[in-house]
Each structure stands twice: as C-alpha cells, then as structure tokens.
Scaffold this motif. Structure first.
Motif, PDB file in Angstrom:
ATOM      1  N   UNK A 146       0.780  -1.129   0.140  1.00 48.73           N
ATOM      2  CA  UNK A 146       0.052   0.030   0.120  1.00 48.73           C
ATOM      3  C   UNK A 146       0.865   1.329   0.142  1.00 48.73           C
ATOM      4  N   UNK A 147       2.187   1.378   0.876  1.00 45.61           N
ATOM      5  CA  UNK A 147       2.731   2.396   0.868  1.00 45.61           C
ATOM      6  C   UNK A 147       3.545   2.606  -0.505  1.00 45.61           C
ATOM      7  N   UNK A 148       3.861   1.607  -1.123  1.00 48.12           N
ATOM      8  CA  UNK A 148       4.499   1.880  -2.477  1.00 48.12           C
ATOM      9  C   UNK A 148       3.607   2.235  -3.594  1.00 48.12           C
ATOM     10  N   UNK A 149       2.314   1.634  -3.644  1.00 48.83           N
ATOM     11  CA  UNK A 149       1.563   1.827  -4.802  1.00 48.83           C
ATOM     12  C   UNK A 149       0.346   2.831  -4.693  1.00 48.83           C
ATOM     13  N   UNK A 150       0.386   3.678  -3.563  1.00 49.28           N
ATOM     14  CA  UNK A 150      -0.559   4.807  -3.392  1.00 49.28           C
ATOM     15  C   UNK A 150      -0.007   5.826  -4.448  1.00 49.28           C
ATOM     16  N   UNK A 159      12.457   5.088  -3.464  1.00 47.76           N
ATOM     17  CA  UNK A 159      13.099   5.363  -2.237  1.00 47.76           C
ATOM     18  C   UNK A 159      12.331   4.507  -1.105  1.00 47.76           C
ATOM     19  N   UNK A 160      11.107   4.536  -0.867  1.00 48.26           N
ATOM     20  CA  UNK A 160      10.544   3.900   0.024  1.00 48.26           C
ATOM     21  C   UNK A 160      10.590   2.362  -0.217  1.00 48.26           C
ATOM     22  N   UNK A 161      10.828   1.791  -1.292  1.00 49.48           N
ATOM     23  CA  UNK A 161      10.886   0.387  -1.710  1.00 49.48           C
ATOM     24  C   UNK A 161      12.445   0.106  -1.237  1.00 49.48           C
ATOM     25  N   UNK A 162      13.193   0.604  -1.325  1.00 47.50           N
ATOM     26  CA  UNK A 162      14.557   0.218  -1.098  1.00 47.50           C
ATOM     27  C   UNK A 162      14.985   0.573   0.684  1.00 47.50           C
ATOM     28  N   UNK A 163      14.159   1.409   1.289  1.00 45.61           N
ATOM     29  CA  UNK A 163      14.187   1.496   2.580  1.00 45.61           C
ATOM     30  C   UNK A 163      13.536   0.232   3.339  1.00 45.61           C
ATOM     31  N   UNK A 164      12.516  -0.228   2.696  1.00 46.32           N
ATOM     32  CA  UNK A 164      11.722  -1.503   3.170  1.00 46.32           C
ATOM     33  C   UNK A 164      12.806  -2.579   2.922  1.00 46.32           C
ATOM     34  N   UNK A 191       6.518   5.076   5.646  1.00 45.50           N
ATOM     35  CA  UNK A 191       5.850   6.698   5.764  1.00 45.50           C
ATOM     36  C   UNK A 191       5.830   6.767   7.348  1.00 45.50           C
ATOM     37  N   UNK A 192       5.315   5.917   8.241  1.00 44.10           N
ATOM     38  CA  UNK A 192       5.231   6.230   9.573  1.00 44.10           C
ATOM     39  C   UNK A 192       6.645   5.653  10.353  1.00 44.10           C
ATOM     40  N   UNK A 193       7.479   5.220   9.451  1.00 41.96           N
ATOM     41  CA  UNK A 193       8.849   4.752  10.027  1.00 41.96           C
ATOM     42  C   UNK A 193       8.604   3.795  11.186  1.00 41.96           C
TER      43      UNK A 193
END
Length: 259
Positions: A146-150, A159-164, A191-193
């Motif tokens: 969800x955080x990637x495909x919003x 960037x979110x993907x690579x943090x994950x 997103x919420x870390x």
C-alpha cells in the motif's frame, strides 16, 4: 553504532596498489579474491576484508593478532582475543559502494549482533516500477504494498521500496540468518517509520538509515544492532557516525596502517 562507506571505481585501484593491499589479508582470503573473474568483484571483496582489519588496528590490535571466524551460514565475525568490549561488525556491498557497520557486541555472540545492507536506488533497464515490485511481491506485506502503490511520485515510491528492503536485509543479517528468514514476517512502514516482526515491535534493537551518492546515483542503506532494552529505535545516522572514503584513499590507508 557507526558505518564506514567506501565508494569504488575500478580505475581508482591500479594493479600495483591492488597487489600491495592483497598481501594484507590472510592467504585463504587472497586465494578467494584471486579467483574472481571480474576485477571489480575482487576489489570490492578486498575492501570488505580490509575494513575490519583497519577497525581492529584502530583498537590497538597488531595485524598478526587479528583473528576471524565464520558462522555455519558463512557470516564472518571477529575472534581476536582480549577485546573488551567485544567488537561486532558486518560488511555489505552493492554496485559502487562497500559498507561496514560496527559497534559494541557485548549483548550476545558478535556474529549475531549487527547487520547492514546498502543498495543502489534504481530499477533494471526496460523494467517498470510496477513490474519491479511484482517481482518481489511475495516478500512484501499488504501494508508495504500500500505504501508503494499509493498516489505518490515514482521517485518517492522507489526510495520507500529500498528503505523497506534494506531494513529487512539488515535485520536478518544481524540475526545471521540471511535468506533463511521469511521477509513477510518483517513489516516496515516507510511512511510512519515503524517496524514490526511477526506483528510486534522487536525489543532491544537500534536501526540507523543512511544514504550517499556515488557517480551520480543514490544509495540507501540500513544498519541494525541489538542494543538491549524494551523498545526499538529507528533514526537517520548522524554525520559523525558515517565515514565516507574513496576506494583509493581507503586502500592507501590500509597499506600504511597494516603493513
């Protein structure tokens, strides 16, 4: 916990410098490095072997007294006697960056205390972001999807993907399990870390996120360390705890300090 990052360019390490620094590691490591077909693989591995040796030299250990072991899964760790407190470390590399995280390993066997991962932020050529995410979709939780495909810009989603992904890798490397751990058990909300393992906040862990650029590309990484306590801390690494070297400077330092 601190992180050293060495950015690598093959042209930075000429043959004479490579051969001189190769003599600073043990014969078995030399033999392994010499077997690499591609020079960049040999140089990255050599840098990864030199990093913990320079770390030990900083702690006053002479080269002949440096000792290392490896877990059954192949994760190396320091077995040098007389270190108080013991040192834990982990080395990783991707493309043009080699990184090492290290710190106090007093809470458990040093091999199972620290993990680190770094990755170049990019997707393969002729690949869309959606197909890239789909290729590893079984290792992502529903919330991570969800955080990637919003509706966000693709650069931010990447960037979110690579943090994950680096968060998952760093944690499992710290455990010494590597590929033997189901990544879906780990959920990182970029997103919420926040991080959970099997739906619960893990107790006693520290995670530090870092990034750097090399040759015009962004790299992101995470280091994980078992520190004890009841909570989990996730933060961006401070400038004082991230040391960045060029490969040539780092190898020259190794030759100077370890000869």
């Amino acid at each position: 916990m601190q992180v050293w990052a060495v950015t690598y360019d093959q042209s930075e390490i000429p043959e004479q410098l490579f051969q001189s620094s190769l003599l600073l590691v043990d014969p078995s490591a030399q033999a392994r490095i010499k077997r690499y077909y591609h020079r960049e693989d040999a140089c990255r591995t050599l840098i990864g072997r030199l990093m913990p040796r320079i770390l030990l030299k900083e702690r006053g250990v002479e080269r002949d007294a440096m000792a290392f072991g490896a877990t059954d899964a192949g994760k190396p760790y320091i077995t040098t006697k007389g270190l108080d407190p013991p040192l834990a470390y982990n080395v990783t590399h991707d493309q043009g960056v080699v990184a090492m995280a290290f710190g106090n390993g007093h809470l458990g066997p040093p091999a199972y205390t620290i993990g680190v991962d770094v990755m170049k932020v990019h997707i393969p050529p002729r690949t869309t972001f959606l197909s890239f995410v789909d290729s590893v979709g079984s290792q992502l939780t529903a919330r991570e999807h969800d955080t990637l495909l919003v509706d966000v810009a693709e650069d931010e989603a990447l960037r979110r993907f690579f943090w994950i992904w680096t968060m998952k890798e760093a944690y499992t490397k710290a455990l010494g399990l590597g590929l033997g751990f189901d990544f879906c058990r780990i959920e990182y909300d970029a997103v919420s870390d926040t991080l959970t393992i099997d739906g619960q906040i893990p107790k006693g862990w520290q995670f530090v996120k870092f990034q750097l650029t090399h040759d015009g590309a962004l790299y992101q990484g995470v280091a994980a360390r078992l520190v004890g306590g009841h909570g989990t801390e996730i933060s961006n690494i401070s400038q004082q705890r991230l040391s960045h070297y060029s490969a040539a400077c780092f190898v020259k330092r190794a030759i100077k300090e370890l000869k």
